[in-house]
Design a protein around this motif. Structure first.
Motif, PDB file in Angstrom:
ATOM      1  N   LYS A   2       0.845  -1.193   0.000  1.00 50.96           N
ATOM      2  CA  LYS A   2       0.000   0.000   0.000  1.00 50.96           C
ATOM      3  C   LYS A   2       0.875   1.235   0.000  1.00 50.96           C
ATOM      4  CE  LYS A   2      -4.053  -1.855   2.208  1.00 50.96           C
ATOM      5  NZ  LYS A   2      -5.088  -1.611   3.190  1.00 50.96           N
ATOM      6  N   LEU A   3       0.440   2.235  -0.739  1.00 49.80           N
ATOM      7  CA  LEU A   3       1.170   3.494  -0.819  1.00 49.80           C
ATOM      8  C   LEU A   3       0.416   4.527   0.022  1.00 49.80           C
ATOM      9  CD1 LEU A   3       3.656   4.748  -2.114  1.00 49.80           C
ATOM     10  CD2 LEU A   3       2.229   5.419  -4.032  1.00 49.80           C
ATOM     11  N   GLU A   4       1.008   4.886   1.159  1.00 52.42           N
ATOM     12  CA  GLU A   4       0.368   5.838   2.061  1.00 52.42           C
ATOM     13  C   GLU A   4       0.171   7.186   1.386  1.00 52.42           C
ATOM     14  OE1 GLU A   4       1.161   6.756   6.396  1.00 52.42           O
ATOM     15  OE2 GLU A   4       2.468   5.018   6.035  1.00 52.42           O
ATOM     16  N   ASN A   5      -0.966   7.812   1.684  1.00 58.00           N
ATOM     17  CA  ASN A   5      -1.262   9.109   1.084  1.00 58.00           C
ATOM     18  C   ASN A   5      -2.204   9.889   1.985  1.00 58.00           C
ATOM     19  OD1 ASN A   5      -4.192   8.692   0.185  1.00 58.00           O
ATOM     20  ND2 ASN A   5      -3.175   6.913  -0.719  1.00 58.00           N
ATOM     21  N   ASP A   6      -2.417  11.142   1.621  1.00 61.39           N
ATOM     22  CA  ASP A   6      -3.322  12.024   2.362  1.00 61.39           C
ATOM     23  C   ASP A   6      -4.574  12.361   1.557  1.00 61.39           C
ATOM     24  OD1 ASP A   6      -1.664  12.067   4.547  1.00 61.39           O
ATOM     25  OD2 ASP A   6      -0.820  14.047   4.132  1.00 61.39           O
ATOM     26  N   LEU A   7      -4.911  11.531   0.583  1.00 61.04           N
ATOM     27  CA  LEU A   7      -6.031  11.839  -0.300  1.00 61.04           C
ATOM     28  C   LEU A   7      -7.353  11.953   0.462  1.00 61.04           C
ATOM     29  CD1 LEU A   7      -5.145   9.549  -3.330  1.00 61.04           C
ATOM     30  CD2 LEU A   7      -4.856  12.023  -3.147  1.00 61.04           C
ATOM     31  N   LYS A   8      -7.638  10.999   1.321  1.00 61.42           N
ATOM     32  CA  LYS A   8      -8.904  11.041   2.055  1.00 61.42           C
ATOM     33  C   LYS A   8      -8.949  12.235   2.997  1.00 61.42           C
ATOM     34  CE  LYS A   8     -12.082   8.229   4.741  1.00 61.42           C
ATOM     35  NZ  LYS A   8     -12.337   6.906   5.312  1.00 61.42           N
ATOM     36  N   LYS A   9      -7.862  12.479   3.680  1.00 61.35           N
ATOM     37  CA  LYS A   9      -7.793  13.618   4.610  1.00 61.35           C
ATOM     38  C   LYS A   9      -8.030  14.935   3.862  1.00 61.35           C
ATOM     39  CE  LYS A   9      -3.927  15.534   6.146  1.00 61.35           C
ATOM     40  NZ  LYS A   9      -2.616  15.717   6.760  1.00 61.35           N
ATOM     41  N   LEU A  10      -7.396  15.084   2.707  1.00 60.97           N
ATOM     42  CA  LEU A  10      -7.561  16.312   1.929  1.00 60.97           C
ATOM     43  C   LEU A  10      -8.978  16.427   1.364  1.00 60.97           C
ATOM     44  CD1 LEU A  10      -4.103  16.218   0.174  1.00 60.97           C
ATOM     45  CD2 LEU A  10      -4.888  17.987   1.750  1.00 60.97           C
ATOM     46  N   ARG A  11      -9.515  15.299   0.904  1.00 59.63           N
ATOM     47  CA  ARG A  11     -10.893  15.315   0.386  1.00 59.63           C
ATOM     48  C   ARG A  11     -11.854  15.750   1.481  1.00 59.63           C
ATOM     49  NH1 ARG A  11     -14.736  11.645   0.891  1.00 59.63           N
ATOM     50  NH2 ARG A  11     -13.340   9.888   1.298  1.00 59.63           N
ATOM     51  N   ASN A  12     -11.706  15.138   2.656  1.00 65.08           N
ATOM     52  CA  ASN A  12     -12.595  15.490   3.770  1.00 65.08           C
ATOM     53  C   ASN A  12     -12.431  16.944   4.196  1.00 65.08           C
ATOM     54  OD1 ASN A  12     -13.816  12.968   3.954  1.00 65.08           O
ATOM     55  ND2 ASN A  12     -12.274  12.181   5.358  1.00 65.08           N
ATOM     56  N   SER A  13     -11.210  17.459   4.155  1.00 65.16           N
ATOM     57  CA  SER A  13     -10.983  18.851   4.560  1.00 65.16           C
ATOM     58  C   SER A  13     -11.681  19.834   3.620  1.00 65.16           C
ATOM     59  CB  SER A  13      -9.492  19.161   4.634  1.00 65.16           C
ATOM     60  OG  SER A  13      -8.922  19.298   3.355  1.00 65.16           O
ATOM     61  N   LYS A  14     -11.898  19.402   2.383  1.00 68.96           N
ATOM     62  CA  LYS A  14     -12.611  20.248   1.417  1.00 68.96           C
ATOM     63  C   LYS A  14     -14.118  20.010   1.450  1.00 68.96           C
ATOM     64  CE  LYS A  14      -9.114  22.381  -0.406  1.00 68.96           C
ATOM     65  NZ  LYS A  14      -8.976  23.822  -0.310  1.00 68.96           N
ATOM     66  N   GLY A  15     -14.555  19.019   2.234  1.00 73.79           N
ATOM     67  CA  GLY A  15     -15.980  18.726   2.348  1.00 73.79           C
ATOM     68  C   GLY A  15     -16.544  17.950   1.169  1.00 73.79           C
ATOM     69  N   THR A  17     -17.390  14.477  -1.049  1.00 73.23           N
ATOM     70  CA  THR A  17     -17.615  13.042  -0.977  1.00 73.23           C
ATOM     71  C   THR A  17     -16.840  12.391  -2.122  1.00 73.23           C
ATOM     72  OG1 THR A  17     -19.521  13.070  -2.460  1.00 73.23           O
ATOM     73  CG2 THR A  17     -19.965  13.399  -0.079  1.00 73.23           C
ATOM     74  N   LEU A  18     -16.732  11.070  -2.072  1.00 74.05           N
ATOM     75  CA  LEU A  18     -16.103  10.364  -3.195  1.00 74.05           C
ATOM     76  C   LEU A  18     -16.858  10.642  -4.487  1.00 74.05           C
ATOM     77  CD1 LEU A  18     -15.174   6.897  -1.655  1.00 74.05           C
ATOM     78  CD2 LEU A  18     -13.590   8.589  -2.566  1.00 74.05           C
ATOM     79  N   GLU A  19     -18.176  10.702  -4.384  1.00 71.39           N
ATOM     80  CA  GLU A  19     -19.004  10.977  -5.563  1.00 71.39           C
ATOM     81  C   GLU A  19     -18.704  12.362  -6.142  1.00 71.39           C
ATOM     82  OE1 GLU A  19     -20.241   9.893  -2.630  1.00 71.39           O
ATOM     83  OE2 GLU A  19     -20.999   7.893  -3.127  1.00 71.39           O
ATOM     84  N   ASP A  20     -18.522  13.351  -5.264  1.00 72.72           N
ATOM     85  CA  ASP A  20     -18.195  14.710  -5.712  1.00 72.72           C
ATOM     86  C   ASP A  20     -16.896  14.714  -6.516  1.00 72.72           C
ATOM     87  OD1 ASP A  20     -20.372  15.795  -4.271  1.00 72.72           O
ATOM     88  OD2 ASP A  20     -19.119  16.197  -2.498  1.00 72.72           O
ATOM     89  N   VAL A  21     -15.878  14.061  -5.973  1.00 75.36           N
ATOM     90  CA  VAL A  21     -14.574  14.051  -6.638  1.00 75.36           C
ATOM     91  C   VAL A  21     -14.654  13.289  -7.954  1.00 75.36           C
ATOM     92  CG1 VAL A  21     -12.155  13.369  -6.440  1.00 75.36           C
ATOM     93  CG2 VAL A  21     -13.345  14.328  -4.459  1.00 75.36           C
TER      94      VAL A  21
END
Length: 77
Positions: A2-15, A17-21
């Motif tokens: 697995k490649l660690e990342n901050d994608l979920k954290k950044l997505r959540n900080s912008k409010g 959803t996965l569907e939005d992105v």
């Protein structure tokens, strides 16, 4: 691996959803995004750039730990 990342954290900080992105990236479904966030897949270069624009960050900041590991490795040589 697995490649660690901050994608979920950044997505959540912008409010977002996965569907939005998925919609903003013109993707048919959110499955691939979920794989990126879990680190089981990585976005291609164009999608990496799109995510960095969407999350208002630099591309390497989406994957800070792997980036730092590469810096450490290549600065030694």
């Amino acid at each position: 691996m697995k490649l660690e990342n901050d994608l979920k954290k950044l997505r959540n900080s912008k409010g977002y959803t996965l569907e939005d992105v998925a919609k903003k990236l013109n993707m048919d479904c959110k499955d691939r995004l979920s794989q990126w966030e879990r680190g089981t897949a990585v976005p291609g270069l164009l999608n990496l750039f799109k995510l960095s624009v969407l999350y208002d960050t630099l591309p390497h900041e989406l994957y800070p730990k792997p980036w730092k590991a590469l810096l450490t490795e290549y600065l030694k040589s």
